[in-house]
Design a protein around this motif. Structure first.
Motif, PDB file in Angstrom:
ATOM      1  N   THR A  32       0.815  -1.222   0.000  1.00  0.00           N
ATOM      2  CA  THR A  32       0.000   0.000   0.000  1.00  0.00           C
ATOM      3  C   THR A  32       0.847   1.271   0.000  1.00  0.00           C
ATOM      4  O   THR A  32       0.490   2.238  -0.655  1.00  0.00           O
ATOM      5  N   HIS A  33       1.954   1.264   0.775  1.00  0.00           N
ATOM      6  CA  HIS A  33       2.805   2.457   0.806  1.00  0.00           C
ATOM      7  C   HIS A  33       4.164   2.133   1.406  1.00  0.00           C
ATOM      8  O   HIS A  33       4.387   1.032   1.902  1.00  0.00           O
ATOM      9  N   GLY A  34       5.059   3.120   1.388  1.00  0.00           N
ATOM     10  CA  GLY A  34       6.460   2.869   1.687  1.00  0.00           C
ATOM     11  C   GLY A  34       6.881   2.800   3.142  1.00  0.00           C
ATOM     12  O   GLY A  34       8.052   2.540   3.419  1.00  0.00           O
ATOM     13  N   HIS A  35       5.985   3.038   4.127  1.00  0.00           N
ATOM     14  CA  HIS A  35       6.408   2.939   5.528  1.00  0.00           C
ATOM     15  C   HIS A  35       6.861   1.521   5.841  1.00  0.00           C
ATOM     16  O   HIS A  35       6.287   0.553   5.344  1.00  0.00           O
ATOM     17  N   ALA A  36       7.854   1.433   6.719  1.00  0.00           N
ATOM     18  CA  ALA A  36       8.521   0.149   6.962  1.00  0.00           C
ATOM     19  C   ALA A  36       7.590  -0.934   7.512  1.00  0.00           C
ATOM     20  O   ALA A  36       7.858  -2.115   7.334  1.00  0.00           O
ATOM     21  N   ASP A  37       6.501  -0.543   8.163  1.00  0.00           N
ATOM     22  CA  ASP A  37       5.616  -1.589   8.693  1.00  0.00           C
ATOM     23  C   ASP A  37       4.667  -2.127   7.622  1.00  0.00           C
ATOM     24  O   ASP A  37       3.899  -3.057   7.879  1.00  0.00           O
ATOM     25  N   HIS A  38       4.716  -1.588   6.420  1.00  0.00           N
ATOM     26  CA  HIS A  38       3.897  -2.077   5.303  1.00  0.00           C
ATOM     27  C   HIS A  38       4.774  -2.613   4.176  1.00  0.00           C
ATOM     28  O   HIS A  38       4.422  -3.590   3.520  1.00  0.00           O
ATOM     29  N   ALA A  39       5.878  -1.947   3.931  1.00  0.00           N
ATOM     30  CA  ALA A  39       6.799  -2.334   2.859  1.00  0.00           C
ATOM     31  C   ALA A  39       8.062  -2.920   3.487  1.00  0.00           C
ATOM     32  O   ALA A  39       8.819  -2.200   4.129  1.00  0.00           O
ATOM     33  N   GLY A  62      -4.272   9.189   0.481  1.00  0.00           N
ATOM     34  CA  GLY A  62      -4.062  10.488   1.152  1.00  0.00           C
ATOM     35  C   GLY A  62      -3.138  10.452   2.353  1.00  0.00           C
ATOM     36  O   GLY A  62      -3.153  11.361   3.177  1.00  0.00           O
ATOM     37  N   HIS A  63      -2.308   9.420   2.472  1.00  0.00           N
ATOM     38  CA  HIS A  63      -1.470   9.230   3.672  1.00  0.00           C
ATOM     39  C   HIS A  63      -0.076   9.827   3.473  1.00  0.00           C
ATOM     40  O   HIS A  63       0.331  10.713   4.226  1.00  0.00           O
ATOM     41  N   VAL A  64       0.671   9.344   2.475  1.00  0.00           N
ATOM     42  CA  VAL A  64       1.981   9.890   2.092  1.00  0.00           C
ATOM     43  C   VAL A  64       2.083   9.766   0.576  1.00  0.00           C
ATOM     44  O   VAL A  64       1.223   9.138  -0.057  1.00  0.00           O
ATOM     45  N   GLY A  99      -4.816   0.341   3.799  1.00  0.00           N
ATOM     46  CA  GLY A  99      -3.488   0.695   4.299  1.00  0.00           C
ATOM     47  C   GLY A  99      -3.709   1.836   5.282  1.00  0.00           C
ATOM     48  O   GLY A  99      -4.806   1.957   5.853  1.00  0.00           O
ATOM     49  N   ASP A 100      -2.727   2.707   5.468  1.00  0.00           N
ATOM     50  CA  ASP A 100      -2.933   3.884   6.316  1.00  0.00           C
ATOM     51  C   ASP A 100      -3.565   4.986   5.476  1.00  0.00           C
ATOM     52  O   ASP A 100      -3.278   5.090   4.289  1.00  0.00           O
ATOM     53  N   TYR A 101      -4.401   5.814   6.088  1.00  0.00           N
ATOM     54  CA  TYR A 101      -5.028   6.893   5.314  1.00  0.00           C
ATOM     55  C   TYR A 101      -5.419   8.067   6.194  1.00  0.00           C
ATOM     56  O   TYR A 101      -5.459   7.969   7.417  1.00  0.00           O
ATOM     57  N   GLU A 145       6.231   5.844  15.241  1.00  0.00           N
ATOM     58  CA  GLU A 145       6.981   6.897  14.569  1.00  0.00           C
ATOM     59  C   GLU A 145       6.247   7.598  13.418  1.00  0.00           C
ATOM     60  O   GLU A 145       6.459   8.774  13.174  1.00  0.00           O
ATOM     61  N   GLU A 146       5.429   6.872  12.694  1.00  0.00           N
ATOM     62  CA  GLU A 146       4.883   7.469  11.481  1.00  0.00           C
ATOM     63  C   GLU A 146       3.582   8.217  11.713  1.00  0.00           C
ATOM     64  O   GLU A 146       3.025   8.780  10.790  1.00  0.00           O
ATOM     65  N   ALA A 147       3.065   8.236  12.925  1.00  0.00           N
ATOM     66  CA  ALA A 147       1.724   8.751  13.165  1.00  0.00           C
ATOM     67  C   ALA A 147       1.635  10.256  13.040  1.00  0.00           C
ATOM     68  O   ALA A 147       0.567  10.798  12.921  1.00  0.00           O
TER      69      ALA A 147
HETATM   70 ZN    ZN Z   1       1.986   4.551   7.080  1.00  0.00          ZN
END
Ligand code: ZN
Ligand code: ZN
Length: 338
Positions: free
Chosen positions: A37-44, A96-98, A117-119, A336-338
């Protein structure tokens, strides 16, 4: 309320497995095929055989893990586009997250499932706005899935930051901001508010800021702290990853006021624990109102809730007679990403 698990989509603690396509979504361990879904380490994560993602996400993954985004086994799909595998039609839609963040929609035998994913729902000058995709099953994040989390207007937080810099022209204001997404958003919001001065950054933010600029996000003039004089940073804004805030590195700055941009700054105790003088409640995740407004708008037959405070949102679904269940996926980094 528990509901029947769809035989074609299996939730596992380490990700969602799309059975007919033999493909995982955001798996937390290496797999043969992953839609990300996106590049944050907990997803990618690194180490997948093939990655299916938006072009921006592939570029971010390549930057973070040093893999070649153009490698033939990876495939890039712009928003609205997608692919078919094992009879499942996959498509990518803005979250709309990053930069590059996507919701992944899947259609199989007449049923549509959307993984957010995150949004977030509020405007962000650095990425495309969240798109409502009607579906039968909506798998939503819930990082801030409690009524206590209501993020204030971003312009007010940015005004607070600018006010703090102007109030003490002999000091710099050092803002802790996650390296992917938050840092670039804070910079872009400052520019939108009319802050035209150079913004100073920690070296760890440089490559991601460059990547955003290459993808058309104008961040204005950025200068590296390592190349600046201490005196020139007085009365200026400096950005660094949260881990660098109280590090020896910050001694290069003139008597910095310590700030942090995160949805968690809504919790005073967290700000105190991290010794933050200027908490800025700026989040890349939906707050409570955005989460419930989104479920109402999407109006799915069922909601699956994950990534955070599942219980709060689950309770709201029960009270409003919406079918819902909590998914407990491991390895989600809520800090961290919040
Ligand atoms: Zn994220
Ligand atoms: Zn996440």
């Amino acid at each position: 309320m528990t509901t029947r698990v769809k035989p074609w989509l299996e939730p596992h603690p380490h990700g969602l497995y799309v059975k007919p396509a033999d493909l995982w979504i955001d798996p937390s361990r290496p797999v043969e095929r992953a839609a990300v879904t996106h590049g944050h380490a907990d997803h990618a994560r690194s180490g997948h055989g093939a990655v299916f993602a938006t072009p921006e996400t592939l570029a971010i993954v390549a930057l973070r893990y040093g893999v070649d985004a153009a490698a033939s086994h990876n495939q890039a799909f712009p928003y609205g586009d997608g692919f078919e595998r094992g009879g499942v039609r996959f498509s990518f839609h803005p979250a709309g997250h990053v930069l590059g963040s996507a919701q992944i929609a899947m259609e199989y035998r007449g049923e549509r499932i959307v993984v957010t994913g995150d949004y977030k729902r509020r405007p962000d000058p650095t990425c495309a706005p969240f798109e409502v995709v009607p579906c039968d099953i909506f798998i939503t994040e819930a990082t801030f899935g409690l009524p206590v989390f209501r993020h204030p207007p971003t312009v007010d937080e940015i005004a607070k930051l600018i006010g703090a810099v102007r109030a003490e022209p002999d000091r710099s204001v050092l803002v802790g901001a996650y390296a992917l997404g938050k840092a670039q958003r804070v910079i872009a919001e400052l520019r939108a508010a009319g802050w035209n001065a150079p913004i100073y950054i920690h070296g760890a933010l440089e490559r991601m800021c460059d990547l955003y600029a290459v993808h058309g996000v104008d961040l204005g003039e950025l200068r590296l702290v390592s190349e600046a004089d201490k005196a020139e940073m007085a009365g200026q804004i400096v950005l660094a990853p949260p881990s660098a805030l109280h590090d020896r590195w910050s001694r290069r700055l003139p008597d910095p006021v310590t700030a942090m941009a995160s949805g968690w700054m809504r919790v005073r105790q967290r700000a105190r624990q991290r010794m933050i003088e200027l908490p800025l409640v700026i989040s890349d995740h939906a707050d409570w109102d955005e989460l419930i407004a989104t479920i109402e708008e999407v109006n799915p037959k069922e909601s699956w809730i994950t990534h955070g405070s599942e219980e709060g949102l689950l309770r709201w679904c029960e009270l409003t007679q919406r079918k819902a269940r909590a998914l407990h996926l491991v390895g989600r980094d809520l800090e961290e990403e919040a």
